[in-house]
Structures are given as structure tokens and as C-alpha cells.
Design an enzyme around this catalytic site. Structure first.
Site, PDB file in Angstrom:
ATOM      1  N   HIS A  60      50.544  39.659  33.203  1.00 20.88           N
ATOM      2  CA  HIS A  60      49.807  40.921  33.278  1.00 20.88           C
ATOM      3  C   HIS A  60      50.660  41.999  32.603  1.00 20.88           C
ATOM      4  O   HIS A  60      51.885  41.921  32.595  1.00 20.88           O
ATOM      5  CB  HIS A  60      49.580  41.251  34.761  1.00 20.88           C
ATOM      6  CG  HIS A  60      48.672  42.412  35.025  1.00 20.88           C
ATOM      7  ND1 HIS A  60      49.087  43.722  34.893  1.00 20.88           N
ATOM      8  CD2 HIS A  60      47.386  42.470  35.447  1.00 20.88           C
ATOM      9  CE1 HIS A  60      48.086  44.521  35.219  1.00 20.88           C
ATOM     10  NE2 HIS A  60      47.038  43.796  35.552  1.00 20.88           N
TER      11      HIS A  60
ATOM     12  N   ASP B  85      55.894  38.185  40.081  1.00 19.95           N
ATOM     13  CA  ASP B  85      54.680  38.975  40.294  1.00 19.95           C
ATOM     14  C   ASP B  85      53.786  38.172  41.227  1.00 19.95           C
ATOM     15  O   ASP B  85      53.160  37.191  40.821  1.00 19.95           O
ATOM     16  CB  ASP B  85      53.999  39.234  38.946  1.00 19.95           C
ATOM     17  CG  ASP B  85      52.610  39.851  39.071  1.00 19.95           C
ATOM     18  OD1 ASP B  85      52.163  40.100  40.210  1.00 19.95           O
ATOM     19  OD2 ASP B  85      51.970  40.073  38.025  1.00 19.95           O
TER      20      ASP B  85
ATOM     21  N   GLN C 242      48.656  37.966  42.687  1.00 21.49           N
ATOM     22  CA  GLN C 242      47.529  37.038  42.804  1.00 21.49           C
ATOM     23  C   GLN C 242      47.830  35.838  43.700  1.00 21.49           C
ATOM     24  O   GLN C 242      46.957  34.981  43.881  1.00 21.49           O
ATOM     25  CB  GLN C 242      47.117  36.548  41.407  1.00 21.49           C
ATOM     26  CG  GLN C 242      46.617  37.641  40.481  1.00 21.49           C
ATOM     27  CD  GLN C 242      45.312  38.255  40.935  1.00 21.49           C
ATOM     28  OE1 GLN C 242      44.566  37.663  41.708  1.00 21.49           O
ATOM     29  NE2 GLN C 242      45.016  39.458  40.463  1.00 21.49           N
TER      30      GLN C 242
ATOM     31  N   LYS D 230      44.886  44.028  46.979  1.00 20.47           N
ATOM     32  CA  LYS D 230      44.411  42.679  46.651  1.00 20.47           C
ATOM     33  C   LYS D 230      44.425  41.758  47.872  1.00 20.47           C
ATOM     34  O   LYS D 230      44.065  40.593  47.768  1.00 20.47           O
ATOM     35  CB  LYS D 230      45.252  42.090  45.515  1.00 20.47           C
ATOM     36  CG  LYS D 230      45.074  42.842  44.196  1.00 20.47           C
ATOM     37  CD  LYS D 230      45.794  42.180  43.056  1.00 20.47           C
ATOM     38  CE  LYS D 230      45.799  43.035  41.794  1.00 20.47           C
ATOM     39  NZ  LYS D 230      44.469  43.237  41.218  1.00 20.47           N
TER      40      LYS D 230
ATOM     41  N   CYS E 131      44.017  43.116  31.408  1.00 21.12           N
ATOM     42  CA  CYS E 131      45.403  43.588  31.280  1.00 21.12           C
ATOM     43  C   CYS E 131      46.339  42.434  30.913  1.00 21.12           C
ATOM     44  O   CYS E 131      47.456  42.334  31.430  1.00 21.12           O
ATOM     45  CB  CYS E 131      45.873  44.272  32.561  1.00 21.12           C
ATOM     46  SG  CYS E 131      44.975  45.775  32.950  1.00 21.12           S
TER      47      CYS E 131
END
Length: 406
Positions: free
Chosen positions: A121, A197, A200, A223, A363
């Protein structure tokens, strides 16, 4: 077994009509909807406990501080950090990753290297571009093989010069789950610091930062059913002690003199100014909700949905799905395109049927360029997604193909 039909009743927003159709929300990778339990926690805080934290001795301030720091402890437990000192409140994953890239500027030298992947991302790419530009370090990329990370390419590019490796735990386009524990073990052999990261992954699977042994781990509240504007940066305590703060002002100081200042202890050393108190409390409530359902049950539910819908989508002529063929290697994130139909047109046609999907570059422009496209449609699932939602998506795609004659 997760009862998504029962769970849906906790989400008031899902009970509505969009364009004369019942809403089918398939955009949870962009942001999740909020259950009543989280909304109630926010409402209760503002109606009963609203006060600034840490500095007050009156009752409201003490109650607000207790809930605020209690939420930090919930997050520590949720990802199994060793100490609440390792849990830093941020605005979200983007700010968390920017902070780490700013930390990197404090130690990077011109001959050093930063390694990331082509699936990142922009929030895990642009900050590293800027860190490389500011320090003279080199930024290198790991590429893909068969819709997933090429681990041979990764191993070949890891060297003693690699000071930071920053990688998505789960791709927001491919849906692929990267083997972070295996990658971290390899990177640490070179003394490389590993940044993950987790935007997700954290809402969808069990996260144990001690087991993964990562050095930094970033994720966002919105999220995982919490409010927007709140997130977490986990960092190993010994590293957070080493790095200088990024922002300065109230809260993060120990003593301030006319010519210099000293910093307070972790985690407040990095949290300048009045924090997002309500956001942290809301995130704590979201963690309570997730724990009441069970992260393993959520992950299994999403896997069942992927196994259910993939054969149906792959049977649609002219439809391309991006990511690994093996469903067990992916989460409920499905990026796809229809031949001769722009994803924005497809998303608009689906919206007219009440189906909310994302369309665009997500993104992740370098990844889409690598895949040979400028945009895709993307459906993404969560604990409130049902097999009926999946059926409506498939039928909606077929209707869009008929309407556009493709």
C-alpha cells in the site's frame, strides 16, 4: 461456527435500502461497519466520562484515564505484546508506518538498503521513498511469483546492508497472506529490522507479535470496527527506548527548560498532545466485540466465503481474479476485472443493485502496474458477510456484463 445472520443485527447501518435494493456491503477492506456495542461505548464516554486524560485529579479525568489506558491494555493483550509500553496510539496505519520511517531516518546511512515489496500500500511505500531520499539509502523491491511473494527473490535481496524490511502481512489487493514469521526469521539473520503493515490482517486473524518476532507492527482501528482516526504502532520496547520522538509538545515531556527538554517514559514519550481518547475507548470496545466472537471463528468464516464464491467467480467468462490460486493463502479480499469493462463502470452498476464494492488502484499503483492494469474492482468480506451476499455479487456481475454487453 459463526452465525453471520445473527451478527448482522448488531450493525444498524446494514439494515437499509440503497437504490431500492437491500444493502450488500462488500467494502470492508476499505473500512468496516461498527456494531452497536462500539457505538454505545462512544456514546457512554461522551455522555458520562468526557475529560482530558492523565493530567486531572477530578473524578471524570480519572475515569477517562482509566478507560483510555484500559483500552491500551486490551490492545496489548489482543496482539500479545510483552508490555503496554510497546503500544503507541496513532491516527492509524499510515501514521504508524510514517513514524517508523522517521525512526529509520535517525539511523540510516548512504550505503544502507531498505527492502519492501511491490504489493505494498502507498502508506508502506511513500514514507520509505522519502526516508531513502533523505538519507541516501537505497530502496529495493521484492516481486511476485504465481500471485504471491517470491520468497527466492526476497532471500536474494536480503543482505547485511538491509537495515529495514517493511512488508504487508496481507495485501489489500491480492488478499495473499505473507509468511511473516518465516520472513522475519530470515531477515533477523542479517540484523534487519522487520516492519509489518497489519492493517489487513489484524481484524481477520490471530496476531501474536512475540511469536512473529517482528520489530514493528502497525494497524488501524477503523478496519476492525472501531472509529476512524485511531490506530496502533507496536514496537519492541528496546527499540522504542532507542528512537527519538517524532512529535513534540504536551504529554510527552518529563521536564521543560528554556534551552532544552527531556522526555517522559514509554509509551507517552511518543504521544504528544491530547490523544484521541474516544477513539481509543472505541477500539477497546471493538476488541471486546472481536474477542466475544473469536478471531479464529472470523478467519474460518471468511475462508468458507472465499471457498464458496471463488468457483462461481472463476466460472464467469472474461473475469480475471488477481492473487494466488490457492484459497488457503488468501483472506476475504478479492480484486478482479471484467474484460472490456472498466472497474468504475462495474462498481457503479453493482451500486445500482445495492452492492458496495471498491474500484480503483487501491493505493497500490506500483502493484497494479506490475499486474498490467490501472485499476480493479474489489470485493472484501468480514464477519457480517453472508453466502447470500456472495450470491448477490455473482448475480450482480452477470447482470452488469449483460447490461454492458461484454
Amino acid at each position: 461456527m459463526l452465525d453471520s445472520e445473527k451478527i448482522i443485527k448488531d450493525f444498524p447501518i446494514l439494515d437499509q435500502i440503497v437504490n431500492d435494493e437491500a444493502l450488500v456491503y462488500l467494502d470492508s477492506a476499505a473500512t468496516t461497519q461498527k456494531p452497536k456495542q462500539v457505538l454505545d461505548a462512544l456514546k457512554y464516554y461522551y455522555e458520562n466520562d468526557n475529560a482530558n486524560v492523565h493530567r486531572g485529579v477530578h473524578t471524570l479525568a480519572e475515569r477517562a484515564t482509566a478507560k483510555f489506558e484500559g483500552a491500551r491494555e486490551k490492545l496489548r493483550s489482543f496482539i500479545n505484546a510483552r508490555s503496554a509500553k510497546e503500544i503507541l496510539w496513532t491516527k492509524g496505519t499510515t501514521q504508524s508506518l510514517n513514524w517508523v520511517a522517521q525512526f529509520a531516518r535517525q539511523v540510516l546511512q548512504p550505503d544502507d538498503e531498505i527492502l519492501i515489496t511491490v504489493m505494498e500500500h502507498h502508506s508502506n511505500l511513500v514514507p520509505w521513498q522519502q526516508a531513502a531520499k533523505a538519507t541516501g539509502a537505497s530502496l529495493k523491491f521484492v516481486y511476485l511469483k504465481d500471485g504471491k511473494l517470491d520468497l527466492n527473490d526476497l532471500a536474494a535481496k536480503l543482505t547485511s546492508k538491509t537495515k529495514f524490511l517493511s512488508i504487508a502481512h496481507v495485501s489489500n489487493v491480492l488478499g495473499v497472506i505473507n509468511p511473516v514469521k518465516e520472513i522475519t526469521k530470515l531477515a533477523h539473520q542479517y540484523g534487519t529490522l522487520v516492519v509489518v503493515d497489519g492493517a489487513q490482517s489484524t481484524p481477520h486473524m490471530v496476531i501474536d507479535v512475540q511469536n512473529l518476532d517482528v520489530d514493528f507492527f502497525a494497524f488501524s482501528g477503523h478496519k476492525m470496527m472501531a472509529p476512524t482516526g485511531i490506530g496502533v504502532l507496536y514496537g519492541k520496547q528496546e527499540l522504542l527506548e532507542k528512537f527519538e520522538p517524532i512529535e513534540f509538545g504536551g504529554e510527552m515531556i518529563d521536564f521543560v527548560y528554556e534551552d532544552h527538554s527531556t522526555w517522559t517514559e514509554l509509551p507517552w514519550k511518543f504521544e504528544a498532545g491530547t490523544p484521541n481518547i474516544a477513539g481509543a475507548i472505541g477500539l477497546g470496545a471493538a476488541v471486546d466485540y472481536l474477542n466475544s466472537i473469536g478471531i479464529d471463528a472470523i478467519h474460518q468464516h471468511e475462508q468458507e466465503l472465499v471457498d464458496y464464491i471463488m468457483p462461481k467467480m472463476r466460472a464467469i467468462s472474461g473475469l480475471t481474479i488477481y492473487g494466488p490460486e490457492d484459497n488457503s493463502l488468501r483472506t476475504g479480499v478479492i480484486a478482479f476485472n471484467i474484460d472490456n469493462l472498466h472497474p468504475h463502470d462495474l462498481a457503479t452498476a453493482l451500486d445500482m443493485q445495492g452492492i458496495a464494492v471498491r474500484a480503483g488502484h487501491h493505493c497500490a499503483q506500483p502493484l497494479l502496474n506490475y499486474l498490467g492494469t490501472s485499476a480493479t474492482a474489489r470485493a472484501s468480506f468480514y464477519l457480517y458477510t453472508t453466502k447470500d451476499d456472495c450470491d448477490k455479487l455473482v448475480e450482480g456481475i452477470l447482470q452488469a456484463k449483460e447490461f454492458f454487453n461484454v
